[in-house]
Design an enzyme around this catalytic site. Structure first.
Site, PDB file in Angstrom:
ATOM      1  N   GLU A  24     -14.857   2.917 -13.872  1.00 42.24           N
ATOM      2  CA  GLU A  24     -15.030   3.535 -12.556  1.00 42.24           C
ATOM      3  C   GLU A  24     -14.512   4.966 -12.625  1.00 42.24           C
ATOM      4  OE1 GLU A  24     -12.132   3.053  -9.495  1.00 42.24           O
ATOM      5  OE2 GLU A  24     -11.146   1.408 -10.531  1.00 42.24           O
ATOM      6  N   LYS A  84     -15.136   9.377  -2.088  1.00 46.45           N
ATOM      7  CA  LYS A  84     -15.082   7.979  -2.538  1.00 46.45           C
ATOM      8  C   LYS A  84     -16.462   7.332  -2.380  1.00 46.45           C
ATOM      9  CE  LYS A  84     -12.625   3.758  -1.236  1.00 46.45           C
ATOM     10  NZ  LYS A  84     -11.503   3.236  -0.456  1.00 46.45           N
ATOM     11  N   VAL A 105     -14.789   0.334  -7.744  1.00 49.64           N
ATOM     12  CA  VAL A 105     -15.251  -0.830  -8.513  1.00 49.64           C
ATOM     13  C   VAL A 105     -16.650  -1.231  -8.042  1.00 49.64           C
ATOM     14  CG1 VAL A 105     -14.849  -3.297  -8.908  1.00 49.64           C
ATOM     15  CG2 VAL A 105     -12.935  -1.678  -9.042  1.00 49.64           C
ATOM     16  N   ASP A 137     -10.315  -6.141   7.267  1.00 48.77           N
ATOM     17  CA  ASP A 137     -10.467  -5.273   6.095  1.00 48.77           C
ATOM     18  C   ASP A 137     -10.518  -6.082   4.793  1.00 48.77           C
ATOM     19  OD1 ASP A 137     -10.555  -3.216   4.291  1.00 48.77           O
ATOM     20  OD2 ASP A 137      -8.826  -2.135   5.095  1.00 48.77           O
ATOM     21  N   SER A 139     -12.265  -5.576   0.938  1.00 50.59           N
ATOM     22  CA  SER A 139     -12.941  -4.586   0.094  1.00 50.59           C
ATOM     23  C   SER A 139     -14.354  -5.033  -0.271  1.00 50.59           C
ATOM     24  CB  SER A 139     -12.137  -4.375  -1.188  1.00 50.59           C
ATOM     25  OG  SER A 139     -12.865  -3.540  -2.072  1.00 50.59           O
ATOM     26  N   ALA A 140     -15.255  -4.051  -0.286  1.00 50.74           N
ATOM     27  CA  ALA A 140     -16.630  -4.311  -0.743  1.00 50.74           C
ATOM     28  C   ALA A 140     -16.649  -4.670  -2.234  1.00 50.74           C
ATOM     29  CB  ALA A 140     -17.504  -3.092  -0.485  1.00 50.74           C
ATOM     30  N   ASP A 141     -15.540  -4.424  -2.938  1.00 50.76           N
ATOM     31  CA  ASP A 141     -15.478  -4.813  -4.358  1.00 50.76           C
ATOM     32  C   ASP A 141     -15.787  -6.300  -4.514  1.00 50.76           C
ATOM     33  OD1 ASP A 141     -14.654  -2.234  -4.874  1.00 50.76           O
ATOM     34  OD2 ASP A 141     -12.613  -2.770  -5.509  1.00 50.76           O
ATOM     35  N   LYS A 158      -3.316  -4.980  -6.617  1.00 57.86           N
ATOM     36  CA  LYS A 158      -1.982  -4.598  -6.151  1.00 57.86           C
ATOM     37  C   LYS A 158      -1.554  -5.499  -5.008  1.00 57.86           C
ATOM     38  CE  LYS A 158      -1.293   0.052  -7.720  1.00 57.86           C
ATOM     39  NZ  LYS A 158      -2.190   1.200  -7.781  1.00 57.86           N
TER      40      LYS A 158
HETATM   41  N1  PSU Z   1      -6.466  -0.345  -6.513  1.00 59.45           N
HETATM   42  C1  PSU Z   1      -5.726   0.345  -7.420  1.00 59.45           C
HETATM   43  N2  PSU Z   1      -6.194   1.540  -7.892  1.00 59.45           N
HETATM   44  C2  PSU Z   1      -7.391   2.061  -7.465  1.00 59.45           C
HETATM   45  C3  PSU Z   1      -8.163   1.320  -6.513  1.00 59.45           C
HETATM   46  C4  PSU Z   1      -7.660   0.122  -6.066  1.00 59.45           C
HETATM   47  O1  PSU Z   1      -4.665  -0.106  -7.802  1.00 59.45           O
HETATM   48  O2  PSU Z   1      -7.785   3.153  -7.908  1.00 59.45           O
HETATM   49  C5  PSU Z   1      -9.491   1.867  -6.071  1.00 59.45           C
HETATM   50  C6  PSU Z   1     -10.623   1.255  -6.909  1.00 59.45           C
HETATM   51  O3  PSU Z   1     -11.603   2.242  -7.132  1.00 59.45           O
HETATM   52  C7  PSU Z   1     -11.160   0.172  -5.997  1.00 59.45           C
HETATM   53  C8  PSU Z   1     -11.007   0.819  -4.642  1.00 59.45           C
HETATM   54  O4  PSU Z   1     -12.492  -0.202  -6.262  1.00 59.45           O
HETATM   55  O5  PSU Z   1      -9.755   1.488  -4.716  1.00 59.45           O
HETATM   56  C9  PSU Z   1     -11.048  -0.168  -3.495  1.00 59.45           C
HETATM   57  O6  PSU Z   1     -11.121   0.510  -2.284  1.00 59.45           O
HETATM   58  P1  PSU Z   1     -11.384  -0.297  -0.914  1.00 59.45           P
HETATM   59  O7  PSU Z   1     -10.172  -1.160  -0.734  1.00 59.45           O
HETATM   60  O8  PSU Z   1     -11.525   0.751   0.124  1.00 59.45           O
HETATM   61  O9  PSU Z   1     -12.629  -1.100  -1.138  1.00 59.45           O
HETATM   62 MN    MN Z   2     -11.389  -1.500   3.217  1.00 59.58          MN
END
Ligand code: PSU
Ligand code: MN
Length: 302
Positions: A24, A84, A105, A137, A139-141, A158
């Site tokens: 990524e 992002k 991701v 909330d 994540s779309a991951d 994390k």
């Molecule tokens: N967690 C980490 N480091 C990161 C991310 C998450 O410890 O860099 C980043 C990654 O790119 C992950 C994104 O895909 O944050 C997730 O963001 P969101 O929760 O907004 O989907």
């Molecule tokens: Mn989110």
């Protein structure tokens, strides 16, 4: 003009059936790691992938094109990127021809899937946030892990996330969850979240055999391989928890929501723990890149 391109090196490797590992770019931008650690992290990940016999393919959006394999002369633009780009952002980024988009991701998985890269390495995936019952909330991951046929190597997630719910959600989505030489889903800075994975594997070739079987069966989604942080780089949960809770409180107070939440938490935690957390972050990213390359090499031999 095509909306996706591979570097020449990545295109050649894919055509010849050689091992490729996608990366990524959010983690290597200012949204992920502070400078100059971001550049160092990228260098260590790419070197680890090459040392294991695979070709690295960092993903990003450049001049309105989704890229797999950011080239040396383009790296600086990506490291400095601030937009992002998750999976839902790709259509907007391409349609509006964003100059630079750094992929999460989910964004990377969409691109890797599109060009046929089977293995992807990250630091930690996004997941179900603490308090998601109020904020919604997630994540779309997680959806992307289920949707795209790519194996993601991650040091877990994390602990500012709800790791129990994150593991449950992967189960709900039907995503196979493997643990590399562990029974537990890793918790990024710590080797275990205390939550069991679905199946423990001991070697990269075991992982490759599972991916190959999944393909043969016609399984179209992705897999997750949890790889615990190297023992010597581990930070205990207690040590990290204080900075996590103060960062989480700030999110509530400042009423941060949506895509801003994760980058804010990452920056706050990095600041509160910098001396300790940065080397840990780099060590686990490199370890994931290396394991992903081993898996890709084993898969190329199948
Ligand atoms: N967690 C980490 N480091 C990161 C991310 C998450 O410890 O860099 C980043 C990654 O790119 C992950 C994104 O895909 O944050 C997730 O963001 P969101 O929760 O907004 O989907
Ligand atoms: Mn989110």
């Amino acid at each position: 003009m095509s909306s996706v391109r591979c570097s020449a090196e990545v295109a050649d490797a894919l055509t010849e059936g050689r091992a490729v590992v996608a990366l990524e770019s959010t983690i290597f931008s200012s949204l992920g790691l502070p400078s100059p650690h971001n550049e160092k992290a990228l260098h260590r990940c790419e070197s680890a992938i090459r040392a294991a016999g695979a070709v690295p393919a960092m993903t990003a959006v450049l001049d309105g094109v989704a890229v797999a394999g950011v080239e040396a002369h383009e790296v600086e633009r990506v490291l400095g990127g601030t937009a992002k780009t998750s999976s839902r952002d790709l259509p907007v980024a391409l349609g509006r021809r964003w100059p630079v988009g750094v992929t999460t991701v989910a964004g990377s998985l969409a691109i890797a899937h599109q060009v046929g890269i089977a293995v992807f390495a990250t630091g930690g995936i996004g997941g179900v946030h603490r308090g998601s019952e109020r904020t919604g909330d997630v994540s779309a991951d997680l959806g992307a892990l289920a949707l795209y046929s790519v194996c993601t190597v991650t040091a877990g997630a994390k602990a500012f996330l709800d790791l129990g719910k994150t593991v449950e959600y992967l189960d709900t989505l039907g995503v196979p969850l493997l643990g590399y030489q562990t029974d537990y889903f890793p918790a990024f800075y710590s080797r275990s979240s205390g939550r069991l994975v679905q199946a423990r594997v001991e070697t990269a070739s075991e992982v490759a055999a599972i991916i190959a079987a999944a393909r043969e069966f016609g399984y179209r989604g992705g897999l997750v391989l949890g790889n615990p942080i190297p023992t010597e780089a581990e930070i205990s949960e207690e040590e990290i928890e204080a900075s996590l809770s103060s960062a989480l409180e700030q999110v509530e107070q400042l009423q941060i929501s949506g895509p801003g939440v994760t980058p804010f938490l990452l920056a706050a935690i990095a600041q509160a723990t910098s001396g300790r957390s940065l080397p840990a972050n780099l060590a686990l990213a490199e370890s994931n890149a290396s394991l992903a390359a081993e898996v890709a090499v084993a898969l190329a031999g199948h």
